[in-house]
Design an enzyme around this catalytic site. Structure first.
Site, PDB file in Angstrom:
ATOM      1  N   ALA A  47      75.228 -16.614  58.766  1.00  0.00           N
ATOM      2  CA  ALA A  47      75.872 -17.790  59.352  1.00  0.00           C
ATOM      3  C   ALA A  47      74.777 -18.704  59.883  1.00  0.00           C
ATOM      4  CB  ALA A  47      76.790 -17.371  60.491  1.00  0.00           C
ATOM      5  N   LYS A  75      81.075 -23.704  57.446  1.00  0.00           N
ATOM      6  CA  LYS A  75      81.339 -23.202  58.803  1.00  0.00           C
ATOM      7  C   LYS A  75      81.429 -24.412  59.732  1.00  0.00           C
ATOM      8  CE  LYS A  75      78.891 -21.062  62.610  1.00  0.00           C
ATOM      9  NZ  LYS A  75      77.662 -20.399  63.074  1.00  0.00           N
ATOM     10  N   TYR A 451      64.246 -29.271  74.135  1.00  0.00           N
ATOM     11  CA  TYR A 451      65.019 -29.101  72.907  1.00  0.00           C
ATOM     12  C   TYR A 451      65.161 -27.618  72.552  1.00  0.00           C
ATOM     13  CZ  TYR A 451      66.472 -29.289  68.078  1.00  0.00           C
ATOM     14  OH  TYR A 451      67.177 -29.111  66.911  1.00  0.00           O
TER      15      TYR A 451
END
Ligand code: FAD
Length: 517
Positions: A47, A75, A451
């Site tokens: 995934a 997804k 980030y």
């Protein structure tokens, strides 16, 4: 300029790095990839995160060229089941929050609660996932054309101005095969052999790696993609590893590949994470099978117990599937890039795959490698390497915080495992942020400040969905005219219903792409 790069390891990290470097540098940099015939790649990692499209975009590869070959599906979200209490479900969608009169719609939701489902009231994607909708029409156009812009040039993570609405599920082994072909066709030298020694020069940098059958391989820059072994950076260069285990105790997994009839079952466009007694089970629908596994803490469950739980969860379809037991190393190297060697993938670090961040970390590592690629001038290269290491550490530490939030803020405390998630040590800085979020849901200024791939809307979705952190509506909302927010909730409901009505199902979309009747 480093003109020859040697990558050790041919899992997802190795082949993503090799193909990306070829796409970036062509013949100006030679790339050799050494891959063991005997040590298998980890074989999980199916995934992804929505930023993955930048990777394929950079390679210039279109979805129809790679997705069917890798049994890939779309997804749109992570679906969390039983994390608040048994029977409770919510989605963490790839969808930014709408803003009404200066306040995110999720703030308004907390004030007004049109229904109990913040995810369905505030976002479109939850309804699309429940209906198993494809985000693309059969003619390939996206459900929302505003996302189609900006793909004509090669993009990287820093150009991520919009939240693209989907990522992919794919078979990691097939993707490695696809990328092997891509890389080799563009000039990657592929060596199938075991690295048996890493030989350092008199400055302590890597001079060459020694293989079992094919002699020594020299290079200017080495990339350690040897997985959890971290043969080059942690072992040969002795870079310390910082464990996150005190914050994130899940250190084991057992995985199964389960054949299912997708025509009958349908393909929900979401990764599902189902809370368990000692961890959680993932369920990832590919075009021809399910990828599933139980991530657990060995302190609370044995491998046998975990495998039994997983097999019971899957049912009869698991009967002939072989279990793959994996021990996970959670944390990061103090520095990812040491001397002339950079670790990318599991060799550098990993947090449990709850938000599918493994491949995102790899992608970030590769992009930063290209951006900070050494030019051959020592002082400059030192600075570039420091920049790289700072950024890579921030990504990992930010992800650690976000993962810890999932456990700390879940509503469950029904056994020792879940009770301990509320009392375990949390990373510096998070305690203060949690206090802030109880009063005001996370915004860009109150989440981990560097980030790490996640925006404040993700934190909001997780907090509102998990339900264990006592949050309250902003007092000011009670004094404002909320008509526009009411209208927006109505609009979300109407738009979601229209999309569910007109989009094809994921199964229909991919059956069409595979040329099935
Ligand atoms: P590996 O796949 O372990 O590859 C290591 C390579 O090194 C192999 O090719 C091996 O042959 C080679 N090698 C080792 N020793 C030698 C040697 N001596 N000589 C030559 N070659 C050698 N990420 C996601 O993004 N999404 C997910 O859903 C997800 N789920 C996961 C679930 C679990 C349980 C785990 C553990 C990880 C998951 N990940 C996920 C992470 C993902 O699997 C990895 O990030 C990804 O597969 C990259 O692995 P790698 O290439 O670094 O290592």
């Amino acid at each position: 300029m480093a003109s020859s790069v040697v990558i050790v390891g041919g899992g997802t990290a190795g082949w993503m790095t090799a193909s990306y470097l070829k796409a970036a540098f062509g013949d100006r940099v030679s790339v050799t990839l050494v891959e063991s015939k005997n040590v298998p790649a980890i074989g999980v990692g199916e995934a992804t995160f929505s930023t993955i499209r930048h990777f394929f975009n950079y390679l210039g590869v279109e979805e129809h060229e790679w997705m069917p070959e890798c049994h890939a599906t779309y997804k749109l979200a992570v679906r969390f089941e039983d994390w608040r209490e048994p029977g409770h479900t919510f989605y963490h969608p790839f969808e930014r929050t709408r803003v009404v009169d200066g306040f995110p719609l999720t703030d308004w939701w907390l004030q007004k609660k049109p229904t109990e489902r913040f995810d369905k009231d505030s976002f479109l994607i939850g309804s699309m996932c429940d209906a198993q909708s494809s985000p693309r029409y059969l003619d390939n156009s996206l459900f929302d054309s505003t996302f189609e812009r900006g793909e004509e040039y090669r993009t990287t993570l820093s150009e991520q101005n919009t939240q693209f609405p989907y990522a992919y599920h794919f078979d990691a082994t097939l993707l490695s095969k696809f990328l092997t072909r891509f890389g080799v066709e563009r000039g990657v030298r592929h060596v199938l052999d075991d690295v048996v020694d890493v030989v350092l020069d008199d400055r302590g940098a890597i001079d060459h790696v020694r293989t079992r059958e094919q002699g020594d391989i020299h290079g200017d820059l080495f990339v350690d993609c040897t997985g959890f072994r971290s043969m080059l950076v942690n072992k040969a260069l002795e870079e310390p590893f910082i464990s996150f285990q005190n914050h994130l105790p899940n250190d084991s997994a057992v995985a199964l590949r389960v054949p299912v009839d997708m025509a009958e079952r349908g393909i929900r466009p979401a990764t599902t994470a189902i809370a368990q007694e000692a961890g959680w089970i993932w369920s990832i629908p590919l075009f021809e099978r399910l990828g599933t596994g139980y991530v657990y803490a060995s302190e609370y469950a044995t491998p046998d117990e975990a495998e039994r739980t997983l097999r019971e969860f899957v049912g009869p379809a698991a009967e002939n599937a072989t279990a793959n037991h994996i021990r996970m190393r959670i944390g990061r190297s103090e520095r990812a890039w040491v001397k002339n060697c950079v670790a990318i993938g599991l060799s550098n670090g990993f947090v449990e795959p709850l938000e599918s961040t493994g491949i995102f970390i790899i992608q970030n590592g590769i992009e930063q490698l290209v951006k900070n690629f050494p030019g051959g001038h020592e002082a400059t290269d030192d600075q570039l390497r420091n920049t790289y290491n700072r950024q890579a550490a921030h990504v990992m530490d930010g992800l650690r915080e976000f993962m810890v939030l999932h456990w700390y803020a879940s509503g469950r405390a029904d056994n020792q495992y879940w009770k301990d998630t509320k009392t375990r040590e949390i990373p510096d800085g998070l305690a203060e942020r949690l206090e802030q979020w109880k009063v005001k849901l996370p915004d860009q200024d109150s989440i981990y400040p560097h980030y790490h791939g996640f925006e404040s809307y993700s934190y909001r979705a997780i907090i509102l969905g998990l339900g264990g952190l006592p949050v309250q509506p902003l007092p000011v909302l009670g004094k404002l005219d909320g008509t526009a927010a009411d209208r927006e909730f109505q609009l979300v409901a109407e738009q979601a219903a229209a999309l569910v009505e007109k989009m094809p199902s994921q199964y229909e979309y991919f059956a069409h792409l595979h040329g099935l009747p």
